[in-house]
Scaffold this motif. Structure first.
Motif, mmCIF file in Angstrom:
data_model
loop_
_atom_site.group_PDB
_atom_site.id
_atom_site.type_symbol
_atom_site.label_atom_id
_atom_site.label_comp_id
_atom_site.label_asym_id
_atom_site.label_seq_id
_atom_site.Cartn_x
_atom_site.Cartn_y
_atom_site.Cartn_z
ATOM 1 N N ARG A 1 0.948 -1.341 -0.038
ATOM 2 C CA ARG A 1 -0.063 -0.063 0.045
ATOM 3 C C ARG A 1 0.749 1.205 -0.016
ATOM 4 O O ARG A 1 0.459 2.238 -0.634
ATOM 5 N N ARG A 2 2.047 1.166 0.722
ATOM 6 C CA ARG A 2 2.941 2.324 1.057
ATOM 7 C C ARG A 2 3.508 2.538 -0.538
ATOM 8 O O ARG A 2 3.740 3.609 -1.057
ATOM 9 N N ARG A 3 4.187 1.429 -1.282
ATOM 10 C CA ARG A 3 4.794 1.688 -2.484
ATOM 11 C C ARG A 3 3.602 2.085 -3.527
ATOM 12 O O ARG A 3 4.072 2.637 -4.381
ATOM 13 N N ARG A 4 2.421 1.694 -3.615
ATOM 14 C CA ARG A 4 1.507 2.103 -4.405
ATOM 15 C C ARG A 4 1.423 3.415 -4.246
ATOM 16 O O ARG A 4 1.319 4.082 -5.329
ATOM 17 N N ASP A 5 1.006 3.946 -2.967
ATOM 18 C CA ASP A 5 1.034 5.286 -2.753
ATOM 19 C C ASP A 5 1.844 6.350 -2.878
ATOM 20 O O ASP A 5 1.645 7.469 -3.544
ATOM 21 N N ALA A 6 3.111 5.625 -3.058
ATOM 22 C CA ALA A 6 4.403 6.514 -3.523
ATOM 23 C C ALA A 6 4.642 6.445 -5.068
ATOM 24 O O ALA A 6 5.149 7.406 -5.667
ATOM 25 N N LEU A 7 4.249 5.438 -5.824
ATOM 26 C CA LEU A 7 4.342 5.140 -7.175
ATOM 27 C C LEU A 7 3.304 6.266 -8.004
ATOM 28 O O LEU A 7 3.833 6.614 -9.008
ATOM 29 N N ARG A 8 1.984 6.115 -7.488
ATOM 30 C CA ARG A 8 1.334 7.321 -8.415
ATOM 31 C C ARG A 8 1.770 8.493 -8.357
ATOM 32 O O ARG A 8 1.696 9.136 -9.522
ATOM 33 N N PRO A 9 1.856 9.253 -7.433
ATOM 34 C CA PRO A 9 2.512 10.766 -7.507
ATOM 35 C C PRO A 9 3.880 10.714 -8.341
ATOM 36 O O PRO A 9 4.219 11.716 -8.911
ATOM 37 N N ALA A 10 4.675 9.684 -7.934
ATOM 38 C CA ALA A 10 5.964 9.505 -8.773
ATOM 39 C C ALA A 10 5.727 9.482 -10.117
ATOM 40 O O ALA A 10 6.569 9.992 -11.176
ATOM 41 N N LEU A 11 4.694 8.786 -10.764
ATOM 42 C CA LEU A 11 4.445 8.561 -12.052
ATOM 43 C C LEU A 11 3.860 10.146 -12.618
ATOM 44 O O LEU A 11 4.315 10.553 -13.723
ATOM 45 N N ALA A 12 3.163 10.784 -11.795
ATOM 46 C CA ALA A 12 2.628 12.253 -12.116
ATOM 47 C C ALA A 12 3.799 13.222 -12.302
ATOM 48 O O ALA A 12 4.036 14.054 -13.162
ATOM 49 N N GLU A 13 4.852 12.896 -11.399
ATOM 50 C CA GLU A 13 5.791 14.064 -11.370
ATOM 51 C C GLU A 13 7.160 13.563 -12.349
ATOM 52 O O GLU A 13 7.708 14.316 -13.202
ATOM 53 N N HIS A 14 7.458 12.365 -12.475
ATOM 54 C CA HIS A 14 8.738 12.015 -13.261
ATOM 55 C C HIS A 14 8.267 11.490 -14.572
ATOM 56 O O HIS A 14 9.117 11.272 -15.381
ATOM 57 N N PHE A 15 7.300 10.930 -14.729
ATOM 58 C CA PHE A 15 6.906 10.220 -16.112
ATOM 59 C C PHE A 15 6.127 11.238 -17.035
ATOM 60 O O PHE A 15 5.041 10.982 -17.189
ATOM 61 N N ASP A 16 6.984 12.094 -17.566
ATOM 62 C CA ASP A 16 6.567 13.298 -17.913
ATOM 63 C C ASP A 16 5.932 12.943 -19.396
ATOM 64 O O ASP A 16 6.569 13.875 -20.513
ATOM 65 N N VAL A 17 5.467 12.000 -19.878
ATOM 66 C CA VAL A 17 4.854 11.653 -21.109
ATOM 67 C C VAL A 17 3.450 11.400 -20.921
ATOM 68 O O VAL A 17 2.918 11.125 -19.906
ATOM 69 N N PRO A 18 2.539 11.403 -22.000
ATOM 70 C CA PRO A 18 1.225 11.348 -22.076
ATOM 71 C C PRO A 18 0.843 9.877 -21.456
ATOM 72 O O PRO A 18 1.338 9.015 -22.196
ATOM 73 N N HIS A 19 -0.050 9.721 -20.568
ATOM 74 C CA HIS A 19 -0.298 8.371 -19.951
ATOM 75 C C HIS A 19 -1.448 8.390 -19.059
ATOM 76 O O HIS A 19 -1.874 9.486 -18.639
ATOM 77 N N THR A 20 -2.132 7.083 -18.964
ATOM 78 C CA THR A 20 -3.048 7.002 -18.031
ATOM 79 C C THR A 20 -2.735 5.826 -17.049
ATOM 80 O O THR A 20 -2.123 4.803 -17.536
#
Length: 490
Positions: A393-412
């Motif tokens: 749960r902690r890793r899921r909660d960390a991965l979502r904002p990390a995707l928004a911040e660092h994976f700066d290409v179009p995605h869902t």
């Protein structure tokens, strides 16, 4: 007295051209002579009917003991290359392959069903970042597991070195039963539980028990590759059925036009989309299967890791008499190399299937099974699951904002309510399979979403990102690298 030798002619010159050597490491004189004579028979230098020298004469010519030659002749006779008789020893008539270059039909290749199996890519090595389906191996309580193993080794005795019960150790089947009743709302008896070598063997067993070649089987699309493989190896007609936000989506025309014998689904946490099969669809699927005489395989591969509320109840226990095979695995909750899973048979099949399963399976992993039974009954298993739920749960909660911040290409992003992965959908301008291959060269192993689909032009393009065995500290740099690869390939 030995017969007069006919074996002093030029066809035996090859034996004397290169002396047998006592200096060759690992090759005794006997082995050298054996290989030389066997090769001469196979390649035709000693044709069928050729009479070999007597053992004494050949020994003198080669400078070895007669006993060496006698032993070689005995081996060749046993293997059928030569035929001893009162008139001497002759080369047997053998069916030889045609010489190289001679036209001949090619040998049959793989079976058609084997040729239909799609390769998912490399595997088996240490799990790189974002590899789906790999639990947090560094967090596994090795000390507690070692104590359970030691206990079995101390008290088990030599009888545990023999084959075990084909359907698994009763202690483990009982421990699984207790866990499923509490955690998954399961209704079953120990006689319904079969311990398997991972979930893949459980899936294959379902296919063998209730289908015949040519039967129709439904799979989720996109869906689990292991289920597709098990059905293909059973010579079934595999029909992909789409998945939406509510899980497997069937229609009236599906049931009318191509009714299944078997339906494979992962209702608690669909792989790879993360969808949860709704209660109304679960009940409808059970009702339709009862009506059409079909069976359901409920793959609960990581249903233990619900990130909000309690784990969902399984389909098997949803209604009495549900035609459901329940498949579980310890690869996700313990560690993959344990290679233990289990199958819960539908109650009506438990009796008829038992003797069949006993013939198809061979009891093994006895020490590991009994150690796992102790690990579960002692409470270690449930405590480990609780720790892993918090960690994932902690890793899921960390991965979502990390995707928004660092994976700066179009995605869902889809999924994440349970389990150990998120699915990142990408535009078609970033093809997922070349992207996954490029990611592997940078220490990452996300799975391309398109590889999980059987439907042509379904538009599934993206990456399945496993976070179970990837620490939060790796998210930012790995996602930046992944975004860079997307830009380079787009």
């Amino acid at each position: 007295m030995e017969p007069r030798e006919e074996g002093r002619g030029p066809q035996f010159d090859f034996l004397l051209q290169e002396p047998l050597s006592r200096e060759r490491a690992g090759d005794s004189l006997q082995k050298q002579l054996l290989h030389r004579l066997r090769a001469a028979v196979l390649d035709g230098r000693l044709p069928a009917g050729s009479r070999l020298p007597g053992s004494r004469a050949l020994a003198e010519s080669l400078g070895v003991s007669r006993n060496t030659v006698t032993l070689v002749y005995e081996v060749l006779s046993t293997e059928g290359y030569i035929e001893p008789s009162r008139q001497g020893t002759r080369v047997a008539a053998l069916a030889r392959p045609e010489p190289a270059g001679h036209p001949r039909p090619a040998p049959a290749g793989l079976a058609r069903r084997a040729g239909r199996i799609r390769r998912s890519g490399p595997g088996g090595e240490a799990a790189p970042a974002f590899a789906p389906g790999v639990p947090a191996l560094a967090q596994f309580p090795l000390a507690a597991w070692r104590r359970s193993l030691d206990r079995v080794l101390r008290h088990g005795g030599t009888e545990l070195l023999s084959y075990g019960p084909p359907r698994g150790e009763l202690a483990l089947r009982t421990a699984v039963l207790h866990h499923l009743a509490l955690a998954r709302g399961m209704r079953c008896t120990p006689e319904q539980i079969v311990i398997t070598e991972g979930a893949q063997e459980a899936l294959a067993l379902c296919v063998r028990l209730v289908t015949d070649p040519g039967d129709t089987a439904w799979v989720e699309d996109p869906g689990y590759r292991g289920a597709q493989t098990a059905l293909t190896c059973g010579d079934l007609t595999v029909v992909p059925v789409p998945v939406d936000d509510e899980g497997l989506r069937t229609t009236a025309s599906d049931w009318a036009d191509r009714p299944p014998r078997l339906v494979c689904t992962s209702p608690a946490h669909q792989y790879p989309t993360g969808a949860v099969l709704t209660a109304s669809r679960r009940l409808d699927l059970i009702e339709k299967c009862l009506l059409h005489g079909a069976w359901i395989v409920e793959d609960d591969y990581d249903g233990e890791f619900q990130h909000s509320g309690e784990p969902l109840a399984c389909m098997q226990g949803l209604t009495p008499g549900a035609p459901v095979f329940y498949v579980g695995t310890f690869s996700k909750t313990m560690f993959p190399s344990l290679r233990l899973g289990f199958l819960v048979l539908p109650e009506p099949l438990a009796g008829p299937a038992a003797p069949v399963a006993d013939e198809l399976l061979r009891g093994g992993h006895r020490h590991e099974q009994l150690a796992l039974a102790h690990f579960m009954e002692s409470g270690q298993y449930s405590r480990h699951l609780a720790r892993m739920r918090r960690l994932y749960r902690r890793r899921r909660d960390a991965l979502r904002p990390a995707l928004a911040e660092h994976f700066d290409v179009p995605h869902t992003v889809t999924g994440g309510d349970s389990g150990m992965h998120l699915t990142v959908r990408l535009p078609p301008t970033a093809p997922d399979q070349p992207l996954a291959r490029a990611a592997r060269r940078h220490g990452m192993a996300p799975r391309p979403l398109s590889q999980h689909s059987l439907l042509p032009d379904a538009g599934h393009n993206g990456l399945v990102l496993g976070y179970g065995n990837t620490p939060e500290s790796a998210f930012a740099p790995k996602l930046r690298q992944l975004a860079k690869l997307v830009r380079e390939l787009s």
